[in-house]
Write a protein that holds these residues in place. Structure first.
Motif, mmCIF file in Angstrom:
data_model
loop_
_atom_site.group_PDB
_atom_site.id
_atom_site.type_symbol
_atom_site.label_atom_id
_atom_site.label_comp_id
_atom_site.label_asym_id
_atom_site.label_seq_id
_atom_site.Cartn_x
_atom_site.Cartn_y
_atom_site.Cartn_z
ATOM 1 N N PRO A 306 0.829 -1.271 -0.002
ATOM 2 C CA PRO A 306 -0.087 -0.030 0.094
ATOM 3 C C PRO A 306 0.788 1.404 -0.002
ATOM 4 O O PRO A 306 2.147 1.212 0.049
ATOM 5 C CB PRO A 306 -0.704 0.134 1.192
ATOM 6 C CG PRO A 306 -0.708 -1.626 1.985
ATOM 7 C CD PRO A 306 0.787 -1.730 1.071
ATOM 8 N N HIS A 307 0.219 2.237 -0.192
ATOM 9 C CA HIS A 307 0.927 3.479 -0.165
ATOM 10 C C HIS A 307 -0.023 4.696 0.730
ATOM 11 O O HIS A 307 -1.110 4.510 0.840
ATOM 12 C CB HIS A 307 0.845 4.302 -1.389
ATOM 13 C CG HIS A 307 1.623 5.592 -1.568
ATOM 14 N ND1 HIS A 307 0.946 6.604 -2.324
ATOM 15 C CD2 HIS A 307 2.759 6.029 -0.703
ATOM 16 C CE1 HIS A 307 1.952 7.744 -2.104
ATOM 17 N NE2 HIS A 307 2.918 7.368 -1.276
ATOM 18 N N ASP A 308 0.728 5.468 1.732
ATOM 19 C CA ASP A 308 -0.057 6.281 2.487
ATOM 20 C C ASP A 308 -0.934 5.843 3.236
ATOM 21 O O ASP A 308 -0.840 4.828 4.031
ATOM 22 C CB ASP A 308 -0.398 7.741 1.626
ATOM 23 C CG ASP A 308 -0.511 8.840 2.278
ATOM 24 O OD1 ASP A 308 0.595 9.566 2.124
ATOM 25 O OD2 ASP A 308 -1.564 9.430 2.622
ATOM 26 N N VAL A 309 -2.162 6.396 3.207
ATOM 27 C CA VAL A 309 -3.168 6.089 4.178
ATOM 28 C C VAL A 309 -4.027 4.621 3.667
ATOM 29 O O VAL A 309 -4.736 4.007 4.537
ATOM 30 C CB VAL A 309 -4.604 7.089 4.068
ATOM 31 C CG1 VAL A 309 -4.089 8.248 4.712
ATOM 32 C CG2 VAL A 309 -4.943 7.414 2.915
ATOM 33 N N LEU A 310 -3.395 4.273 2.335
ATOM 34 C CA LEU A 310 -3.970 2.880 2.101
ATOM 35 C C LEU A 310 -3.678 1.532 3.233
ATOM 36 O O LEU A 310 -3.984 0.603 3.062
ATOM 37 C CB LEU A 310 -3.287 2.335 0.524
ATOM 38 C CG LEU A 310 -4.333 3.075 -0.353
ATOM 39 C CD1 LEU A 310 -3.636 2.699 -1.887
ATOM 40 C CD2 LEU A 310 -5.754 2.585 -0.547
ATOM 41 N N HIS A 311 -2.454 2.001 3.806
ATOM 42 C CA HIS A 311 -2.094 1.257 4.944
ATOM 43 C C HIS A 311 -3.285 0.585 5.973
ATOM 44 O O HIS A 311 -3.230 -0.083 6.546
ATOM 45 C CB HIS A 311 -0.746 1.683 5.708
ATOM 46 C CG HIS A 311 0.459 1.488 4.910
ATOM 47 N ND1 HIS A 311 1.046 0.243 5.010
ATOM 48 C CD2 HIS A 311 1.252 2.494 4.147
ATOM 49 C CE1 HIS A 311 2.259 0.485 3.967
ATOM 50 N NE2 HIS A 311 2.290 1.620 3.579
ATOM 51 N N ARG A 312 -4.204 1.801 6.072
ATOM 52 C CA ARG A 312 -5.209 1.690 7.098
ATOM 53 C C ARG A 312 -6.522 0.844 6.475
ATOM 54 O O ARG A 312 -7.351 0.603 7.388
ATOM 55 C CB ARG A 312 -5.582 3.094 7.374
ATOM 56 C CG ARG A 312 -4.559 3.998 7.830
ATOM 57 C CD ARG A 312 -5.031 5.361 8.454
ATOM 58 N NE ARG A 312 -4.059 6.258 8.992
ATOM 59 C CZ ARG A 312 -4.280 7.216 9.387
ATOM 60 N NH1 ARG A 312 -5.429 7.877 9.797
ATOM 61 N NH2 ARG A 312 -3.304 8.047 9.901
ATOM 62 N N PHE A 313 -6.562 0.687 5.433
ATOM 63 C CA PHE A 313 -7.674 -0.227 4.666
ATOM 64 C C PHE A 313 -7.332 -1.696 4.541
ATOM 65 O O PHE A 313 -6.340 -1.972 4.220
ATOM 66 C CB PHE A 313 -8.056 0.481 3.501
ATOM 67 C CG PHE A 313 -8.559 1.835 3.444
ATOM 68 C CD1 PHE A 313 -9.644 2.286 4.098
ATOM 69 C CD2 PHE A 313 -7.772 2.968 2.868
ATOM 70 C CE1 PHE A 313 -10.169 3.414 3.990
ATOM 71 C CE2 PHE A 313 -8.307 4.203 3.066
ATOM 72 C CZ PHE A 313 -9.458 4.607 3.803
ATOM 73 N N PRO A 314 -8.394 -2.308 4.839
ATOM 74 C CA PRO A 314 -8.357 -4.117 4.780
ATOM 75 C C PRO A 314 -8.413 -4.152 3.300
ATOM 76 O O PRO A 314 -9.567 -4.700 2.926
ATOM 77 C CB PRO A 314 -9.322 -4.516 5.414
ATOM 78 C CG PRO A 314 -10.493 -3.361 5.619
ATOM 79 C CD PRO A 314 -9.734 -2.044 5.438
ATOM 80 N N LEU A 315 -7.611 -4.076 2.645
ATOM 81 C CA LEU A 315 -7.750 -4.404 0.961
ATOM 82 C C LEU A 315 -7.945 -5.828 0.721
ATOM 83 O O LEU A 315 -8.473 -6.455 -0.453
ATOM 84 C CB LEU A 315 -6.144 -4.014 0.346
ATOM 85 C CG LEU A 315 -5.753 -2.583 0.157
ATOM 86 C CD1 LEU A 315 -4.472 -2.337 -0.577
ATOM 87 C CD2 LEU A 315 -6.958 -1.701 -0.793
ATOM 88 N N HIS A 316 -7.431 -6.794 1.483
ATOM 89 C CA HIS A 316 -7.679 -8.086 1.451
ATOM 90 C C HIS A 316 -9.084 -8.580 1.793
ATOM 91 O O HIS A 316 -9.612 -9.719 1.455
ATOM 92 C CB HIS A 316 -6.819 -8.970 2.538
ATOM 93 C CG HIS A 316 -7.117 -8.513 4.093
ATOM 94 N ND1 HIS A 316 -6.575 -7.422 4.464
ATOM 95 C CD2 HIS A 316 -7.859 -9.302 4.788
ATOM 96 C CE1 HIS A 316 -7.051 -7.519 5.689
ATOM 97 N NE2 HIS A 316 -7.830 -8.515 5.967
ATOM 98 N N ALA A 317 -9.803 -7.563 2.159
ATOM 99 C CA ALA A 317 -11.281 -8.010 2.555
ATOM 100 C C ALA A 317 -12.254 -7.362 1.412
ATOM 101 O O ALA A 317 -13.453 -7.457 1.603
ATOM 102 C CB ALA A 317 -11.762 -7.374 3.790
ATOM 103 N N VAL A 318 -11.907 -7.109 0.222
ATOM 104 C CA VAL A 318 -12.556 -6.299 -0.753
ATOM 105 C C VAL A 318 -12.455 -7.730 -1.731
ATOM 106 O O VAL A 318 -11.511 -8.158 -2.068
ATOM 107 C CB VAL A 318 -11.648 -5.244 -1.374
ATOM 108 C CG1 VAL A 318 -12.648 -4.400 -2.486
ATOM 109 C CG2 VAL A 318 -11.554 -4.077 -0.282
ATOM 110 N N GLU A 319 -13.753 -7.608 -2.482
ATOM 111 C CA GLU A 319 -14.065 -8.547 -3.543
ATOM 112 C C GLU A 319 -12.990 -8.163 -4.768
ATOM 113 O O GLU A 319 -12.663 -7.234 -5.085
ATOM 114 C CB GLU A 319 -15.300 -8.589 -4.000
ATOM 115 C CG GLU A 319 -16.134 -9.138 -2.862
ATOM 116 C CD GLU A 319 -17.604 -9.414 -3.459
ATOM 117 O OE1 GLU A 319 -17.871 -8.914 -4.680
ATOM 118 O OE2 GLU A 319 -18.434 -10.053 -2.875
ATOM 119 N N ALA A 320 -12.608 -9.506 -5.175
ATOM 120 C CA ALA A 320 -11.721 -9.579 -6.783
ATOM 121 C C ALA A 320 -12.234 -10.629 -7.392
ATOM 122 O O ALA A 320 -12.072 -11.579 -7.087
ATOM 123 C CB ALA A 320 -10.263 -9.488 -6.390
#
Length: 372
Positions: A306-320
């Protein structure tokens, strides 16, 4: 002069201009050419803030004459750079080039890397505005290389910040924007920019220099060899003013670049808004995770950077691809490819896995972000 500076900083430009005129007259009576020139240059900056480019040009030309007559080369470089910026904004690209050429010669004579860096940066801006992106990349790359060389000579990040200032990654940001036709070069510049931000947050902790694209390619091949039954994808995120670049890197392939129209400001606003629900956050992040489905098969390993505030978001919990990413793939987080490379080099024989140290490091980085 100092009172004028205080008024300028407070936005009281009329009072600042009055004080600068007074100081200029006093410097002339004292036969202090440098002080008089400093007043003209400072007043020119105020005129630029007020949109009076013609008047600013006159003042900078007057200041440049005084600096040149007095042999004040460093101050003359600054005035020449400002005059070149005015020429650029007025569309006088040839005049701007001549001014920067003189500034470059003087900066080389002085031998101050910071002056040379600034001239190269402005030359890149001039070329970019004139539509010569190839020349702009060359100048931006030279300024970035000067910065890299100087940083290597400094023992701590706080020394680097005092020398360059916190905004000195702006040339790298320009290089990222200009590198859409060179995916390997783009991810190398992204890695360098993010590595410098990481160093700032860790305040002096030594992290190995950012890997080039060939280094990163070798790193991906090593990760693939560790678990040949699975594919490997490294996803670099880099949020900018208007878009977030998603760079997907796989062994044996050139990087894939996907610009997503989500700005850094939008991401920061979402991170600072506790009232946002999970559905809203998921909808915001979905375009950033969607490319992963096209780049991987179910069960592949995905390393998210991630970059900047993306470190705070659970990207692994988003659908792909119709499935939550963390259920579809084996997901890990790393702060940068440079940190991952450092962890792999330091991995003890028989350790618990190549990403163990990286996971610990990224946890520390996330804590730093949360504290801020």
């Amino acid at each position: 002069y100092n009172l004028a500076s205080l008024n300028d900083a407070a936005g009281e430009w009329d009072e600042a201009a009055r004080l600068l005129d007074d100081a200029h007259a006093r410097y002339l009576r004292a036969q202090d050419a440098r002080g008089a020139a400093d007043c003209r240059a400072a007043l020119a900056s105020i005129e630029i803030m007020q949109g009076n480019l013609a008047r600013a040009r006159e003042l900078h030309e007057e200041a440049a004459r005084l600096f040149r007559a007095g042999g004040y080369r460093r101050r003359l470089v600054d005035s020449l750079v400002d005059l070149a910026a005015i020429a650029r904004d007025e569309g006088r690209f040839s005049d701007g080039g001549q001014l920067l050429a003189e500034a470059g010669r003087l900066a080389a004579e002085i031998g101050d890397p910071l002056e040379i860096h600034d001239v190269e940066l402005h030359q890149g801006d001039l070329c970019f505005t004139a539509g010569d992106e190839s020349a702009a990349r060359s100048h931006y790359a030279r300024s970035a290389e000067i910065m890299r060389q100087q940083r290597e000579q400094l023992a701590r990040e706080d020394e680097a910040l005092s020398f360059f200032g916190a905004d000195r990654i702006e040339n790298i940001d320009r290089l990222i924007a200009l590198s859409s036709g060179d995916p390997g070069g783009c991810v190398a510049w992204i890695e360098r920019a993010k590595g410098q931000e990481l160093l700032r947050r860790l305040d002096g902790v030594t992290v190995t220099h950012a890997p080039s694209w060939p280094d990163t390619r070798h790193l991906l091949e090593r990760l693939a060899a560790d678990d040949p039954a699975r594919g490997v994808l490294f996803v670099h995120y880099y949020a900018r003013d208007s878009v977030t670049v998603v760079a997907g890197m796989r062994p044996g392939r050139d990087p894939d670049l996907v610009p997503v129209e989500i700005s850094l400001a939008e991401l920061r606003a979402a991170a600072a808004s506790p009232q946002l629900g999970a559905r809203q956050v998921t909808e915001l992040l979905r375009p950033l995770v969607a490319p992963i489905a096209a780049w991987t098969a179910t069960g592949d390993r995905v390393l998210l950077c991630p970059h900047d505030v993306l470190h705070r978001f659970p990207l692994h919990a988003v659908e792909a691809g119709g499935q939550v990413l963390g259920e579809r793939n084996v997901v890990s987080y790393v702060p940068s490819a440079g940190v991952l490379r450092h962890c792999l080099v330091r991995r003890p024989a028989g350790g618990s896995g190549p990403l163990r140290d990286a996971v610990i490091l990224v946890a520390l980085v996330v804590l730093l972000f949360l504290q801020n």
